[in-house]
Design a protein around this motif. Sequence first.
Motif, PDB file in Angstrom:
ATOM      1  N   TRP A  17      -4.838   1.095  -9.140  1.00  0.00           N
ATOM      2  CA  TRP A  17      -5.542   2.215  -8.519  1.00  0.00           C
ATOM      3  C   TRP A  17      -5.210   3.514  -9.244  1.00  0.00           C
ATOM      4  O   TRP A  17      -6.094   4.339  -9.488  1.00  0.00           O
ATOM      5  N   LEU A  18      -3.955   3.712  -9.591  1.00  0.00           N
ATOM      6  CA  LEU A  18      -3.572   4.909 -10.344  1.00  0.00           C
ATOM      7  C   LEU A  18      -4.254   4.946 -11.714  1.00  0.00           C
ATOM      8  O   LEU A  18      -4.656   6.010 -12.196  1.00  0.00           O
ATOM      9  N   GLY A  19      -4.401   3.778 -12.341  1.00  0.00           N
ATOM     10  CA  GLY A  19      -5.153   3.711 -13.594  1.00  0.00           C
ATOM     11  C   GLY A  19      -6.607   4.100 -13.392  1.00  0.00           C
ATOM     12  O   GLY A  19      -7.198   4.813 -14.224  1.00  0.00           O
ATOM     13  N   PHE A  20      -7.195   3.664 -12.274  1.00  0.00           N
ATOM     14  CA  PHE A  20      -8.573   4.034 -11.958  1.00  0.00           C
ATOM     15  C   PHE A  20      -8.691   5.545 -11.748  1.00  0.00           C
ATOM     16  O   PHE A  20      -9.634   6.182 -12.228  1.00  0.00           O
TER      17      PHE A  20
ATOM     18  N   VAL B  68     -16.517   9.333  -5.916  1.00  0.00           N
ATOM     19  CA  VAL B  68     -16.153   7.999  -6.418  1.00  0.00           C
ATOM     20  C   VAL B  68     -14.722   7.659  -6.016  1.00  0.00           C
ATOM     21  O   VAL B  68     -14.455   6.569  -5.496  1.00  0.00           O
ATOM     22  N   LEU B  69     -13.798   8.571  -6.241  1.00  0.00           N
ATOM     23  CA  LEU B  69     -12.402   8.309  -5.872  1.00  0.00           C
ATOM     24  C   LEU B  69     -12.242   8.104  -4.375  1.00  0.00           C
ATOM     25  O   LEU B  69     -11.503   7.214  -3.936  1.00  0.00           O
ATOM     26  N   GLY B  70     -12.911   8.913  -3.584  1.00  0.00           N
ATOM     27  CA  GLY B  70     -12.819   8.767  -2.135  1.00  0.00           C
ATOM     28  C   GLY B  70     -13.350   7.437  -1.658  1.00  0.00           C
ATOM     29  O   GLY B  70     -12.728   6.767  -0.828  1.00  0.00           O
ATOM     30  N   SER B  71     -14.494   7.017  -2.184  1.00  0.00           N
ATOM     31  CA  SER B  71     -15.092   5.746  -1.771  1.00  0.00           C
ATOM     32  C   SER B  71     -14.215   4.568  -2.161  1.00  0.00           C
ATOM     33  O   SER B  71     -13.954   3.672  -1.344  1.00  0.00           O
ATOM     34  N   VAL B  72     -13.760   4.554  -3.393  1.00  0.00           N
ATOM     35  CA  VAL B  72     -12.922   3.442  -3.850  1.00  0.00           C
ATOM     36  C   VAL B  72     -11.588   3.437  -3.116  1.00  0.00           C
ATOM     37  O   VAL B  72     -11.086   2.386  -2.716  1.00  0.00           O
ATOM     38  N   THR B  73     -11.024   4.602  -2.888  1.00  0.00           N
ATOM     39  CA  THR B  73      -9.742   4.672  -2.182  1.00  0.00           C
ATOM     40  C   THR B  73      -9.882   4.154  -0.758  1.00  0.00           C
ATOM     41  O   THR B  73      -9.021   3.412  -0.276  1.00  0.00           O
ATOM     42  N   LEU B  74     -10.956   4.504  -0.078  1.00  0.00           N
ATOM     43  CA  LEU B  74     -11.163   3.980   1.271  1.00  0.00           C
ATOM     44  C   LEU B  74     -11.342   2.466   1.257  1.00  0.00           C
ATOM     45  O   LEU B  74     -10.870   1.773   2.162  1.00  0.00           O
TER      46      LEU B  74
ATOM     47  N   ALA C  32      -6.837   7.771 -13.127  1.00  0.00           N
ATOM     48  CA  ALA C  32      -6.733   8.382 -14.459  1.00  0.00           C
ATOM     49  C   ALA C  32      -8.060   8.299 -15.198  1.00  0.00           C
ATOM     50  O   ALA C  32      -8.488   9.279 -15.830  1.00  0.00           O
ATOM     51  N   VAL C  33      -8.736   7.147 -15.111  1.00  0.00           N
ATOM     52  CA  VAL C  33     -10.023   6.987 -15.804  1.00  0.00           C
ATOM     53  C   VAL C  33     -11.062   7.941 -15.216  1.00  0.00           C
ATOM     54  O   VAL C  33     -11.817   8.594 -15.957  1.00  0.00           O
ATOM     55  N   VAL C  34     -11.112   8.053 -13.897  1.00  0.00           N
ATOM     56  CA  VAL C  34     -12.070   8.964 -13.274  1.00  0.00           C
ATOM     57  C   VAL C  34     -11.748  10.409 -13.643  1.00  0.00           C
ATOM     58  O   VAL C  34     -12.646  11.211 -13.924  1.00  0.00           O
ATOM     59  N   THR C  35     -10.473  10.758 -13.690  1.00  0.00           N
ATOM     60  CA  THR C  35     -10.079  12.110 -14.064  1.00  0.00           C
ATOM     61  C   THR C  35     -10.505  12.430 -15.492  1.00  0.00           C
ATOM     62  O   THR C  35     -11.031  13.521 -15.767  1.00  0.00           O
ATOM     63  N   VAL C  36     -10.305  11.492 -16.393  1.00  0.00           N
ATOM     64  CA  VAL C  36     -10.758  11.691 -17.775  1.00  0.00           C
ATOM     65  C   VAL C  36     -12.276  11.849 -17.804  1.00  0.00           C
ATOM     66  O   VAL C  36     -12.810  12.700 -18.532  1.00  0.00           O
ATOM     67  N   GLY C  37     -12.986  11.068 -16.999  1.00  0.00           N
ATOM     68  CA  GLY C  37     -14.439  11.196 -16.929  1.00  0.00           C
ATOM     69  C   GLY C  37     -14.874  12.557 -16.418  1.00  0.00           C
ATOM     70  O   GLY C  37     -15.833  13.149 -16.920  1.00  0.00           O
ATOM     71  N   VAL C  38     -14.168  13.068 -15.405  1.00  0.00           N
ATOM     72  CA  VAL C  38     -14.497  14.394 -14.869  1.00  0.00           C
ATOM     73  C   VAL C  38     -14.247  15.475 -15.920  1.00  0.00           C
ATOM     74  O   VAL C  38     -15.078  16.365 -16.116  1.00  0.00           O
ATOM     75  N   VAL C  39     -13.125  15.381 -16.607  1.00  0.00           N
ATOM     76  CA  VAL C  39     -12.820  16.371 -17.651  1.00  0.00           C
ATOM     77  C   VAL C  39     -13.854  16.293 -18.774  1.00  0.00           C
ATOM     78  O   VAL C  39     -14.360  17.317 -19.245  1.00  0.00           O
TER      79      VAL C  39
ATOM     80  N   LEU D 282      -1.355 -10.862  -2.282  1.00  0.00           N
ATOM     81  CA  LEU D 282      -1.434  -9.655  -3.107  1.00  0.00           C
ATOM     82  C   LEU D 282      -0.648  -9.907  -4.392  1.00  0.00           C
ATOM     83  O   LEU D 282       0.461  -9.431  -4.565  1.00  0.00           O
ATOM     84  N   ASP D 283      -1.254 -10.661  -5.273  1.00  0.00           N
ATOM     85  CA  ASP D 283      -0.558 -11.100  -6.481  1.00  0.00           C
ATOM     86  C   ASP D 283      -0.801 -10.207  -7.697  1.00  0.00           C
ATOM     87  O   ASP D 283      -0.534 -10.606  -8.817  1.00  0.00           O
ATOM     88  N   ARG D 284      -1.304  -9.010  -7.481  1.00  0.00           N
ATOM     89  CA  ARG D 284      -1.550  -8.086  -8.580  1.00  0.00           C
ATOM     90  C   ARG D 284      -0.916  -6.731  -8.244  1.00  0.00           C
ATOM     91  O   ARG D 284      -0.732  -6.394  -7.085  1.00  0.00           O
ATOM     92  N   PRO D 285      -0.651  -5.914  -9.245  1.00  0.00           N
ATOM     93  CA  PRO D 285      -0.095  -4.565  -8.993  1.00  0.00           C
ATOM     94  C   PRO D 285      -1.209  -3.585  -8.608  1.00  0.00           C
ATOM     95  O   PRO D 285      -1.651  -2.766  -9.416  1.00  0.00           O
ATOM     96  N   TYR D 286      -1.662  -3.686  -7.357  1.00  0.00           N
ATOM     97  CA  TYR D 286      -2.829  -2.917  -6.930  1.00  0.00           C
ATOM     98  C   TYR D 286      -2.600  -1.410  -6.983  1.00  0.00           C
ATOM     99  O   TYR D 286      -3.494  -0.659  -7.358  1.00  0.00           O
ATOM    100  N   ALA D 287      -1.420  -0.945  -6.614  1.00  0.00           N
ATOM    101  CA  ALA D 287      -1.147   0.496  -6.648  1.00  0.00           C
ATOM    102  C   ALA D 287      -1.220   1.017  -8.088  1.00  0.00           C
ATOM    103  O   ALA D 287      -1.811   2.069  -8.342  1.00  0.00           O
TER     104      ALA D 287
END
Length: 155
Positions: free
Chosen positions: A111-114, A78-84, A116-123, A103-108
């Motif tokens: 992405w870091l929030g995403f 999931v992280l690899g696909s979204v990151t690409l 974190a959410v995936v990491t919490v899901g994995v744990v 680019l009017d949003r804080p995309y970086a």
Amino acid sequence: MMVLRGVLLVVGVVAGVVGVVDLLGDGWGDVWRVVVWLAVGVVAHDAVLAGLTILLGVVVVRLLPSSARAPTIVGLVVLGSVTLAVLPTLTVTWTGQSNPTLLDRPYARNWLGFVAVVTVGVVAGSWWAHRHRPAGRGADGSAAEGRSGGRHPRG
């Protein structure tokens, strides 16, 4: 089910024909660029992405306990696909060349929030798999040995 397959087949063929007609309508210069882009995409996928995914899977299988393997692999895919998918936006944001009107949003940060959410899901998935593994399984997922030392009693 056969009717649905037939409808999807017709829709796919029509979409392909429309795409080819549109491509050829723009001239042959675009056709060459599309062929090169598709060839590079296939090579990049098969040689780089698929190879890295297999290598990462082998490393994960050897290093993690069995209860964490599947959740970790799913999280990495999931992280690899979204990151690409968002990599162009992230690289523009990181290099400071962003156009504030595009680019009017804080995309970086998002992405870091995403991540974190995936990491919490994995744990959480790893914890759940560890807590609900079948009875008689060890911490590494192998079958617990009985009185016979793991061999069949008649063997």
